[in-house]
Design an enzyme around this catalytic site. Sequence first.
Site, PDB file in Angstrom:
ATOM      1  CD  GLU A  60      -0.741   8.679   7.353  1.00  0.00           C
ATOM      2  OE1 GLU A  60       0.262   9.347   7.632  1.00  0.00           O
ATOM      3  OE2 GLU A  60      -1.054   7.633   7.973  1.00  0.00           O
ATOM      4  CE  LYS A  97       5.655   5.068   6.682  1.00  0.00           C
ATOM      5  NZ  LYS A  97       5.127   6.376   7.068  1.00  0.00           N
ATOM      6  NE  ARG A 140       8.224   0.780  15.951  1.00  0.00           N
ATOM      7  CZ  ARG A 140       7.839   1.861  15.285  1.00  0.00           C
ATOM      8  NH1 ARG A 140       7.772   1.829  13.962  1.00  0.00           N
ATOM      9  NH2 ARG A 140       7.529   2.967  15.932  1.00  0.00           N
ATOM     10  NE  ARG A 165       2.556   7.869  16.095  1.00  0.00           N
ATOM     11  CZ  ARG A 165       3.393   7.110  15.389  1.00  0.00           C
ATOM     12  NH1 ARG A 165       3.522   7.297  14.095  1.00  0.00           N
ATOM     13  NH2 ARG A 165       4.080   6.158  15.953  1.00  0.00           N
ATOM     14  CE  LYS A 181      -0.777  -1.675   6.151  1.00  0.00           C
ATOM     15  NZ  LYS A 181      -2.026  -0.903   6.304  1.00  0.00           N
ATOM     16  CD  GLU A 241      -2.701  -1.041   2.643  1.00  0.00           C
ATOM     17  OE1 GLU A 241      -3.687  -1.800   2.756  1.00  0.00           O
ATOM     18  OE2 GLU A 241      -2.312  -0.270   3.544  1.00  0.00           O
TER      19      GLU A 241
END
Length: 865
Positions: free
Chosen positions: A565, A512, A683, A533, A669, A510
């Site tokens: 985003e 970023k 993470r 976030r 992903k 995807e």
Amino acid sequence: MFVTVTIRVQANRIPRLRPLTLRFFSSGMGRQQTLGKFFPMPAGTKHPPPQQSKLEEMWGTKRKRHTKSEPKDEPAEDMDELMPEEECSVAQPPPQPVDLKSDKLRKVKRRKIVTSDDEDASPAEEQNAPDSASKTSQPFSNKASSSKTVEKPSAKVGAAAKKSHFEQQYPRSPDEDEDKSEEEETTSSDEGANAAEEDVDEEELEEGASQNAEAALSRRKEVDIDGGWKAGDPVPYAALAKVFSLIEATTKRLEKTALLTAFLYLVIWRSAKKDTDSLLQAVYLCINRLSPDYVGIELGIGESLLIKAIGQSAGRSIAVVKAELKKDGDLGLVAMNSKNSQKTLFKPKPLTLPFVFKSLKEIALSSGQSSQTKKVSIITKLLAACQGSEAKYIVRSLEGKLRIGNAERTVLVALAHASVLVEQQRATKKLSQEKLTARLEESANIIKAVYSELPTYDLVIPALLEVGIDKLRENCKLTPGVPLKPMLAKPTKAIGEVLDRFENKRFTCEYKYDGERAQVHKLEDGTIAVFSRNSEDMSKKYPDLMEQLPECVKENTQSFVFDAEAVAIDKDTGKLMPFQELSRRKRKDVKVEDIQVRVCLFAFDLLYLNGEPLLQKPLTERKQLLREHFQQVAGEFDFAKSSDGETTDEIQAFLEESVKDGCEGLMIKMLEGEHSFYEPSRRTVNWLKLKKDYLAGVGDSLDLIVVGGYYGKGKRTNVYGAFLLACYDAESEEYQTICKIGTGFSDEALQAHYETLKPLEVTKVRSDVKVGGAKPDVWFEPKIVWEVLTADLSLSPIYTAAKGLADDRGISLRFPRFIRVRDDKSADDATGPEQIAEMYERQVLAQSKGGKKKSKGGDADDGFW
């Protein structure tokens, strides 16, 4: 039996030999010096163990490695020996005639750099460890010896638990630790295989819960105040301050957890029925917060205001308080010393947790014209009532940093363990040692999972006390309106790494986007909210999004939470714009008609839909539901652009396309299976980020805090010419210096930085900044975060970042370059030392061209847990 030994010594070969005393004894007596202590052994001869329990272990009998005994299911009586009495009196088992220097009680140090949960001390701290260990263990030893209540220790309790108990009862002296060091290093080199090290770590993790339970129960009297407090009464703040002092005095995470568990046990045990506030307030004060992050109630009172309040409460001038601050560097210490040196006519009424919590909240919520005067008045009253070390922690709480090294995950584990121990004390049937250990580990995992999904103690703690740990998952699930901590990606340096990680598995790439993370919620009543976030409510910052979102939602969507985003776009051309443009938007009092920078939302994940959490659904299913329940609106809402290409050429082409379209790079992903589940606050390697810059760099940019400045020269005379940066260690609550940076700045940027940082100048470096050898001209309050790119990482004797994690020296950045200011991040969100150490180890591994050295945890997940 008596033994006569004749020793011939040639004087000129052993200059200044200290008097030699030999003691021979049976196995039940004290410690024996060996001849190898004074005379070198012949070459090739293996050193005998310097500590022994039997003479036959010295001659002929092979030393056996101590292993954890197999626990068995035990009757209910065994639990009674571990659990406390009804009145919470401490029962200490008496010392047994055991050889305290035997191998069974000695923990072999497997590696030089500490990575286990047992020890978090830095190399510098390790040198002083014997002294500090003796000091911290002494109160426990004294209390144990003077205890009137004695129980016979159970013979069935595991060897690991006995070890933990005796090491606290009989701490080694510094001389004994010195005697051990040479033998330990030999053992480490002989048994240095990675597999052996991992086995030891696994044993420690398995024993951790059991050790914490026993230690917590044995230390309840130590954390309690004299005479305790009656059941149903408010918790005294003195008890919390005492726990803070004990936690601050140790560097061991397990000991911190045990102390906190003991305190929370007492709070739960002595709380009135249906009283959830006592535990809730205790937990909030332990993590130095007053509410969930998304509510936005913060302390962080300015230094000048605190100095004024300290002066008024202690009857001292501001000049004197400032002079002491310059000397001590800690306003908390200044407040405590000022208060303790003040003579009073009468003893003030003791502070309680409800009163302190209410006062702190009142201070944080004060606003308006007379708010400063009101804050000083409340702080003065608080300090006037302080006794002992209370003033130190009241002031530190007001500053926003307790500086005791108490991480939130430690508080969560302690909360879980305390609730289980209280549950067991009240139960009619007790668990065996083995089942209790499993129960403790399970409870910690449940609390962590629940809090990751629903990060608000306002809901979790009342549910824990009401329904218990077993039903917590059913009662506390992802809820719209409560933002969860986002899942994060690990950096990767090459497309080949991506293909290796996702070999034979389906994945997607995807865009970023170069924007700000946005978590969008819609409640059942139709209310819409947007969170950052950091769980900050951004609804007022993005009123245009509030207007746009209803048009993007299809009719069959009643409630939702999706991850997206927010990206700045050119309102005329629709072209994506860099993050710097987004940061130009006002953060408060934004009116739609005044907005110059338009924003488009790019959604990439759906976490909750129509009353059902989707975290445990595969990414393919979540993406499909996202497209089924939302619709694109040009320039306002879209789905993240993606590609399912699986070859190097396809990924490379998509990466170049993303950069051309104004993005930072790609997010890769996992699509299917449990590895594609959404993991809040972690993470993980199931998400990888690949930026254009990474392909030639160290693998990631870093978010670092500005802690110092250097005066400029030449054309930079009137501004700061360079800056000292630091990373943030959340575990120890300290800032570790990492580099000096002076490149990447325009003249305009330097002027802007000067205007931003000048008000943050402080007279002396804060005590929680680990300086090392850096010597800036001025120090700043650690609040401003910058994104920095570096050519590579190197070891440094000057800086302290990640010291003790990858090497005895710290890690520094070579040729660091300023990228941008991170307005969306606070100092607590800066890059941590573990991530820096991992980046360095990956760099070393790459430079060794696939040598034998393997970075431990290189593919492991990290984050909050």
